[in-house]
Design an enzyme around this catalytic site. Structure first.
Site, PDB file in Angstrom:
ATOM      1  N   ASP A   7      48.368  31.238  42.697  1.00 12.01           N
ATOM      2  CA  ASP A   7      48.729  30.072  41.897  1.00 12.01           C
ATOM      3  C   ASP A   7      49.797  30.525  40.900  1.00 12.01           C
ATOM      4  O   ASP A   7      50.315  31.659  40.992  1.00 12.01           O
ATOM      5  CB  ASP A   7      47.491  29.430  41.234  1.00 12.01           C
ATOM      6  CG  ASP A   7      46.891  30.283  40.122  1.00 12.01           C
ATOM      7  OD1 ASP A   7      47.357  31.424  39.907  1.00 12.01           O
ATOM      8  OD2 ASP A   7      45.950  29.807  39.458  1.00 12.01           O
ATOM      9  N   CYS A  64      45.014  34.759  41.379  1.00 14.86           N
ATOM     10  CA  CYS A  64      45.098  33.684  40.381  1.00 14.86           C
ATOM     11  C   CYS A  64      44.941  34.337  39.018  1.00 14.86           C
ATOM     12  O   CYS A  64      45.204  35.539  38.883  1.00 14.86           O
ATOM     13  CB  CYS A  64      44.068  32.579  40.657  1.00 14.86           C
ATOM     14  SG  CYS A  64      42.332  33.032  40.440  1.00 14.86           S
ATOM     15  N   THR A  66      42.106  34.779  37.086  1.00 18.84           N
ATOM     16  CA  THR A  66      40.918  35.637  37.053  1.00 18.84           C
ATOM     17  C   THR A  66      40.589  36.269  38.397  1.00 18.84           C
ATOM     18  O   THR A  66      39.796  37.212  38.460  1.00 18.84           O
ATOM     19  CB  THR A  66      39.680  34.814  36.649  1.00 18.84           C
ATOM     20  OG1 THR A  66      39.530  33.759  37.609  1.00 18.84           O
ATOM     21  CG2 THR A  66      39.834  34.231  35.252  1.00 18.84           C
ATOM     22  N   HIS A  97      31.496  47.947  53.517  1.00 24.13           N
ATOM     23  CA  HIS A  97      30.182  47.326  53.702  1.00 24.13           C
ATOM     24  C   HIS A  97      30.217  45.840  54.019  1.00 24.13           C
ATOM     25  O   HIS A  97      29.314  45.345  54.686  1.00 24.13           O
ATOM     26  CB  HIS A  97      29.331  47.536  52.445  1.00 24.13           C
ATOM     27  CG  HIS A  97      28.867  48.959  52.282  1.00 24.13           C
ATOM     28  ND1 HIS A  97      27.975  49.336  51.309  1.00 24.13           N
ATOM     29  CD2 HIS A  97      29.180  50.091  52.975  1.00 24.13           C
ATOM     30  CE1 HIS A  97      27.751  50.645  51.407  1.00 24.13           C
ATOM     31  NE2 HIS A  97      28.478  51.131  52.393  1.00 24.13           N
ATOM     32  N   HIS A 132      25.456  47.323  58.306  1.00 18.69           N
ATOM     33  CA  HIS A 132      26.188  46.315  57.538  1.00 18.69           C
ATOM     34  C   HIS A 132      26.571  45.112  58.395  1.00 18.69           C
ATOM     35  O   HIS A 132      26.743  44.014  57.863  1.00 18.69           O
ATOM     36  CB  HIS A 132      27.424  46.939  56.902  1.00 18.69           C
ATOM     37  CG  HIS A 132      27.077  48.096  56.015  1.00 18.69           C
ATOM     38  ND1 HIS A 132      26.342  47.940  54.865  1.00 18.69           N
ATOM     39  CD2 HIS A 132      27.319  49.421  56.150  1.00 18.69           C
ATOM     40  CE1 HIS A 132      26.159  49.120  54.308  1.00 18.69           C
ATOM     41  NE2 HIS A 132      26.738  50.039  55.064  1.00 18.69           N
TER      42      HIS A 132
HETATM   43  C1  RB5 Z   1      44.920  28.736  35.852  1.00 19.04           C
HETATM   44  O1  RB5 Z   1      45.150  28.452  34.509  1.00 19.04           O
HETATM   45  C2  RB5 Z   1      43.593  29.480  36.021  1.00 19.04           C
HETATM   46  O2  RB5 Z   1      42.537  28.635  35.740  1.00 19.04           O
HETATM   47  C3  RB5 Z   1      43.486  30.055  37.403  1.00 19.04           C
HETATM   48  O3  RB5 Z   1      44.557  30.899  37.650  1.00 19.04           O
HETATM   49  C4  RB5 Z   1      42.263  30.890  37.703  1.00 19.04           C
HETATM   50  O4  RB5 Z   1      42.057  31.854  36.718  1.00 19.04           O
HETATM   51  C5  RB5 Z   1      41.048  30.193  38.077  1.00 19.04           C
HETATM   52  O5  RB5 Z   1      40.025  30.783  38.452  1.00 19.04           O
END
Ligand code: RB5
Length: 149
Positions: A7, A64, A66, A97, A132
């Protein structure tokens, strides 16, 4: 062939990972996004993972903010085992695994140097199989609506 997607939050880190792939002559297809303007991670997750399920690509790399949202979306694609990783051990053992076929990372969690280490070990570690495999088959059974208990 690797499919890679992000993203907007993951866009700058994706650029660094593509440099690593280029330097190591690893073929990839970038499904987007292609700017740092707001772009919903579920779209790139589905596009990249569809290419793995169809056999066009061997593995997917998704980024993304996180690594979590995009991994949640990826794991909704039938046949995808996506792992959100931010450390070397997890990226290695999710191949050994879990036979993970999709590595997800958070651009707001780890730096480019760490991310490239994770990509490297993820792409170069083989699944161990054996006991596994049974556990992976159980994951597939859940996906297919089978009760394990
Ligand atoms: C975008 O702002 C953020 O929410 C996205 O990149 C991600 O971290 C979502 O899990």
């Amino acid at each position: 062939m690797i499919s890679i997607g992000s993203d907007h939050a993951g866009f700058p880190l994706k650029h660094e990972i593509k440099k690593y792939l280029d330097e190591n002559k690893i073929d990839y297809t970038d499904v987007g996004c292609f700017t740092d303007e707001s772009f919903d991670y579920a779209i790139s997750a589905q596009m990249a993972c569809d290419k793995v399920v169809s056999g066009e690509c061997d593995k997917a790399i998704l980024i993304c903010g996180t690594g979590i949202g995009i991994s949640m979306a990826a794991n909704k694609v039938k046949g995808i085992r996506a792992a959100a990783c931010s450390d070397y051990f997890s990226a290695k053992y999710t191949r050994l695994h879990n036979d993970a076929n999709c590595l997800c990372m958070g651009a707001r969690v780890i730096g480019a140097g760490e991310a490239i280490e994770l990509v490297d070990v993820f792409l170069n570690t083989e699944f161990e199989g054996g006991r596994h495999q049974r556990r992976i088959d159980q994951i597939t059974d859940i996906q297919n609506g089978k009760k394990l208990y």
